[in-house]
Design a protein around this motif. Structure first.
Motif, PDB file in Angstrom:
ATOM      1  N   LEU A 261       5.071   7.009 -10.518  1.00  0.00           N
ATOM      2  CA  LEU A 261       5.384   5.767 -11.236  1.00  0.00           C
ATOM      3  C   LEU A 261       6.610   5.081 -10.636  1.00  0.00           C
ATOM      4  N   ASP A 262       7.622   5.885 -10.295  1.00  0.00           N
ATOM      5  CA  ASP A 262       8.818   5.331  -9.655  1.00  0.00           C
ATOM      6  C   ASP A 262       8.457   4.704  -8.303  1.00  0.00           C
ATOM      7  N   ALA A 263       7.551   5.352  -7.570  1.00  0.00           N
ATOM      8  CA  ALA A 263       7.136   4.829  -6.270  1.00  0.00           C
ATOM      9  C   ALA A 263       6.424   3.494  -6.418  1.00  0.00           C
ATOM     10  N   ILE A 264       5.595   3.357  -7.429  1.00  0.00           N
ATOM     11  CA  ILE A 264       4.902   2.089  -7.668  1.00  0.00           C
ATOM     12  C   ILE A 264       5.913   0.983  -7.959  1.00  0.00           C
ATOM     13  N   ARG A 265       6.888   1.283  -8.796  1.00  0.00           N
ATOM     14  CA  ARG A 265       7.912   0.281  -9.142  1.00  0.00           C
ATOM     15  C   ARG A 265       8.752  -0.084  -7.921  1.00  0.00           C
TER      16      ARG A 265
ATOM     17  N   VAL B 286       0.831  -1.207   0.000  1.00  0.00           N
ATOM     18  CA  VAL B 286       0.000   0.000   0.000  1.00  0.00           C
ATOM     19  C   VAL B 286       0.863   1.253   0.000  1.00  0.00           C
ATOM     20  N   ILE B 287       0.585   2.151  -0.941  1.00  0.00           N
ATOM     21  CA  ILE B 287       1.169   3.488  -0.939  1.00  0.00           C
ATOM     22  C   ILE B 287       0.055   4.450  -0.554  1.00  0.00           C
ATOM     23  N   VAL B 288       0.218   5.148   0.537  1.00  0.00           N
ATOM     24  CA  VAL B 288      -0.767   6.139   0.939  1.00  0.00           C
ATOM     25  C   VAL B 288      -0.529   7.408   0.124  1.00  0.00           C
ATOM     26  N   LEU B 289      -1.588   7.872  -0.533  1.00  0.00           N
ATOM     27  CA  LEU B 289      -1.508   9.022  -1.417  1.00  0.00           C
ATOM     28  C   LEU B 289      -2.508  10.060  -0.926  1.00  0.00           C
ATOM     29  N   THR B 290      -2.025  11.216  -0.470  1.00  0.00           N
ATOM     30  CA  THR B 290      -2.915  12.174   0.166  1.00  0.00           C
ATOM     31  C   THR B 290      -2.436  13.610  -0.039  1.00  0.00           C
ATOM     32  N   MET B 291      -3.313  14.547   0.250  1.00  0.00           N
ATOM     33  CA  MET B 291      -2.959  15.965   0.207  1.00  0.00           C
ATOM     34  C   MET B 291      -2.324  16.408   1.513  1.00  0.00           C
TER      35      MET B 291
ATOM     36  N   PHE C 285       4.513   6.648   1.349  1.00  0.00           N
ATOM     37  CA  PHE C 285       3.629   7.769   1.612  1.00  0.00           C
ATOM     38  C   PHE C 285       4.000   8.885   0.640  1.00  0.00           C
ATOM     39  N   LEU C 286       3.063   9.223  -0.271  1.00  0.00           N
ATOM     40  CA  LEU C 286       3.302  10.278  -1.248  1.00  0.00           C
ATOM     41  C   LEU C 286       2.204  11.327  -1.173  1.00  0.00           C
ATOM     42  N   LEU C 287       2.536  12.550  -1.562  1.00  0.00           N
ATOM     43  CA  LEU C 287       1.559  13.620  -1.621  1.00  0.00           C
ATOM     44  C   LEU C 287       0.920  13.661  -3.009  1.00  0.00           C
ATOM     45  N   LYS C 288      -0.325  14.130  -3.041  1.00  0.00           N
ATOM     46  CA  LYS C 288      -1.052  14.141  -4.312  1.00  0.00           C
ATOM     47  C   LYS C 288      -0.492  15.143  -5.315  1.00  0.00           C
ATOM     48  N   ASP C 289       0.349  16.053  -4.859  1.00  0.00           N
ATOM     49  CA  ASP C 289       0.959  16.994  -5.799  1.00  0.00           C
ATOM     50  C   ASP C 289       2.288  16.477  -6.340  1.00  0.00           C
ATOM     51  N   SER C 290       2.584  15.195  -6.087  1.00  0.00           N
ATOM     52  CA  SER C 290       3.822  14.604  -6.604  1.00  0.00           C
ATOM     53  C   SER C 290       3.794  14.576  -8.129  1.00  0.00           C
ATOM     54  N   HIS C 291       4.966  14.680  -8.748  1.00  0.00           N
ATOM     55  CA  HIS C 291       5.077  14.593 -10.203  1.00  0.00           C
ATOM     56  C   HIS C 291       4.703  13.170 -10.642  1.00  0.00           C
TER      57      HIS C 291
ATOM     58  N   PRO D 297       9.736  13.583  -0.274  1.00  0.00           N
ATOM     59  CA  PRO D 297      10.778  14.307   0.478  1.00  0.00           C
ATOM     60  C   PRO D 297      10.209  15.173   1.601  1.00  0.00           C
ATOM     61  N   LYS D 298       9.089  15.858   1.344  1.00  0.00           N
ATOM     62  CA  LYS D 298       8.477  16.693   2.383  1.00  0.00           C
ATOM     63  C   LYS D 298       8.082  15.852   3.593  1.00  0.00           C
ATOM     64  N   VAL D 299       7.570  14.652   3.314  1.00  0.00           N
ATOM     65  CA  VAL D 299       7.126  13.773   4.395  1.00  0.00           C
ATOM     66  C   VAL D 299       8.312  13.311   5.222  1.00  0.00           C
ATOM     67  N   LEU D 300       9.395  12.915   4.539  1.00  0.00           N
ATOM     68  CA  LEU D 300      10.605  12.482   5.255  1.00  0.00           C
ATOM     69  C   LEU D 300      11.148  13.610   6.134  1.00  0.00           C
ATOM     70  N   THR D 301      11.162  14.809   5.597  1.00  0.00           N
ATOM     71  CA  THR D 301      11.675  15.953   6.359  1.00  0.00           C
ATOM     72  C   THR D 301      10.853  16.175   7.617  1.00  0.00           C
ATOM     73  N   ARG D 302       9.534  16.105   7.481  1.00  0.00           N
ATOM     74  CA  ARG D 302       8.665  16.318   8.637  1.00  0.00           C
ATOM     75  C   ARG D 302       8.825  15.197   9.660  1.00  0.00           C
ATOM     76  N   MET D 303       9.000  13.975   9.183  1.00  0.00           N
ATOM     77  CA  MET D 303       9.203  12.858  10.098  1.00  0.00           C
ATOM     78  C   MET D 303      10.481  13.061  10.904  1.00  0.00           C
ATOM     79  N   ILE D 304      11.542  13.453  10.213  1.00  0.00           N
ATOM     80  CA  ILE D 304      12.819  13.677  10.889  1.00  0.00           C
ATOM     81  C   ILE D 304      12.678  14.786  11.925  1.00  0.00           C
ATOM     82  N   GLU D 305      12.057  15.901  11.521  1.00  0.00           N
ATOM     83  CA  GLU D 305      11.885  17.022  12.439  1.00  0.00           C
ATOM     84  C   GLU D 305      11.084  16.624  13.667  1.00  0.00           C
TER      85      GLU D 305
END
Length: 224
Positions: free
Chosen positions: A120-124, A86-91, A109-115, A135-143
Motif C-alpha cells: 500500500l505504501d508503494a502504491i502511494r 507501473v510497479i512490477v510485482l513478482t516472486m 519493483f516489489l516481491l509478492k511476499d511483501s507485507h 529491500p532485497k531487490v535493492l541489495t541485489r542491485m547494489i551487489e
C-alpha cells in the motif's frame, strides 16, 4: 471496488485469479485507492490501461503471451497513457528482471511476499512520483553493480552540484523524499527542487530512471 472520486486508480495484472482477488481486497479496504480493473495477460492489461487510464498498475512479470516486461514497455510508451505508473510485482528477485523492468519504464519493483502495508505504501509513493523497491531487490542491485568492473562516470553527472549528487545517491538507495529530507536536514520542498533539477539535467523520464543513473554512475555502494 470502492467509489473512487479522488482515489488512486489501480489495475492489477496477474495470471492467478486468487492472487488478483486477494490484492484487490487489500487495496479496496483503503479509502484513498480503488481497483478499477483486473487483467490476466499482458495484452489485456495494455488494453485496460488504454481504456481505463489508471494511476498505478501492479504488473506480474510472467503472464501468458505478452509478459509483464513487454507489457510495461507498451504501457509506458503508449501515447495518451504514458502517465500510468507501473510497479512490477513478482516472486522473482533476479537481477535481469529488475534491470529489464526498469529499462521498460517500471517505477518500482516489489516481491509478492511483501507485507500488505509495504504494498500500500508503494502504491502511494508511486502515485506521488517516487520509486519504491523491495529491500532485497535493492541489495541485489547494489551487489550486482559493485561486482562489475569500475566504469567511467557518465559525463552528465559532472554537471551536478555536490548536493544534487548526494540526493541522487539517496534516490538510488531507495529513500523517499521524507527520508532524504531528514537525512540531509533540508525541507521536502528543497528535495523536490533537487529531484526536478536531476530529472532535467540527466534527461530522465522519471524517478526510476534516476535510480538507473545512480547505479550506472557508480554512486551507490551500500544499503542504508
Amino acid at each position: 471496488m470502492n467509489d473512487g472520486g479522488t482515489s488512486i486508480r489501480v489495475v492489477i495484472a496477474d495470471d492467478q485469479p486468487l492472487l488478483r482477488h486477494s490484492l484487490a481486497v487489500v487495496i479496496n479496504a483503503n479509502h484513498d485507492m480503488t481497483v478499477v480493473g483486473e487483467a490476466g495477460t499482458g495484452d489485456e492489461v495494455v488494453r485496460l490501461c488504454a481504456e481505463l487510464r489508471p494511476d498505478v498498475v501492479l504488473m506480474d512479470i510472467r503472464m501468458p503471451g505478452t509478459d509483464g516486461i513487454a507489457a510495461t514497455r507498451r504501457v509506458t510508451a503508449a501515447a495518451g497513457i504514458g502517465s500510468v505508473k507501473v510497479i512490477v510485482l513478482t516472486m522473482f528477485e533476479l537481477d535481469e528482471y529488475v534491470r529489464a523492468a526498469l529499462h521498460a519504464g517500471a517505477s518500482g519493483f516489489l516481491l509478492k511476499d511483501s507485507h500488505p502495508d509495504t504494498l500500500l505504501d508503494a502504491i502511494r509513493r508511486t502515485h506521488r512520483g517516487e520509486s519504491p523497491f523491495a529491500p532485497k531487490v535493492l541489495t541485489r542491485m547494489i551487489e550486482a553493480y559493485v561486482a562489475q568492473p569500475p566504469r567511467a562516470k557518465p559525463a552528465s553527472l559532472d554537471a551536478l552540484t555536490a548536493r544534487e549528487t548526494e540526493v541522487l545517491t539517496l534516490v538510488g538507495r531507495g529513500l523517499s523524499n521524507d527520508e532524504i529530507a531528514a537525512r540531509l536536514t533540508i525541507s521536502i520542498k528543497t528535495v523536490k527542487t533537487h529531484i526536478g533539477n536531476l530529472l532535467s539535467k540527466l534527461q530522465a523520464r522519471d524517478r526510476a530512471h534516476l535510480v538507473i543513473a545512480a547505479y550506472e554512475g557508480d554512486l551507490v555502494h551500500s544499503t542504508r
